[in-house]
Design a protein around this motif. Structure first.
Motif: not given
Length: 139
Positions: A27, A59-63
Motif C-alpha cells: 500500500s 484492489r481489495g482489502a489486501y490490495g
C-alpha cells in the motif's frame, strides 16, 4: 537539471515496490509511513506510473501496488521521464554556439547514461545506509 520531489518520491515508491517484489501488493500508506512522506502526494504520483505501465494496482482489502515488470527491466530513467518529462539541461540549445551545444549535449548524455543504466534492482539492493557528503551534490 534539478529533479523535483515528483521524481525523488516516485523513485522512492518504485524502490519500495522493488524491495517487496514477489511478496504481494504494497500500500501507498505503508510506503508513506516507512519514508515519512505524504500518502496523498504518493497517490498523485502512482497514477502516471500506472498509466506508463510501470506499476499495477490491486484492489481489495489486501490490495496495493506491484511492479508491472521485473526489477531489472525498469530503469531510473524510465521513472524520471514519466514523472519529470524529457531530460534536458538547457532550454533553447539551438540558439547556443556549437561549442556550448556540444558541452550541454555531453552533460545531458552523461545523465541519461547513468539513469538508463541504473535499474530498480540496483537501487533496491544498494547496501550502504551511509549518506554521501553534502558537498558531493553541488558543483
Amino acid at each position: 537539471m534539478k529533479i523535483s520531489t515528483k521524481g525523488r518520491y516516485g523513485l522512492t515508491i518504485m524502490i519500495e515496490l522493488a524491495k517487496n517484489h514477489g511478496e504481494g501488493p504494497m500500500s501507498l500508506k505503508a510506503i508513506a509511513k516507512e519514508n515519512d512522506l505524504s500518502e496523498h502526494y504518493l497517490e498523485q504520483l502512482a497514477s502516471p506510473l500506472r498509466n506508463a505501465g510501470l506499476i499495477k494496482s490491486i484492489r481489495g482489502a489486501y490490495g496495493g501496488y506491484v511492479l508491472a515488470k521485473e526489477v531489472k527491466e525498469i530503469t531510473a530513467g524510465d521513472i524520471i521521464r514519466v514523472l519529470e518529462g524529457p531530460i534536458t539541461i538547457v532550454e533553447g540549445i539551438e540558439d547556443e554556439k556549437p561549442a556550448q551545444q556540444a558541452l550541454w549535449l555531453k552533460i545531458r548524455d552523461a545523465i541519461k547514461n547513468v539513469l538508463d543504466n541504473t535499474t530498480l534492482d540496483d537501487l533496491a539492493n544498494h547496501d550502504s545506509d551511509e549518506p554521501q557528503d553534502a558537498y558531493m551534490f553541488y558543483i
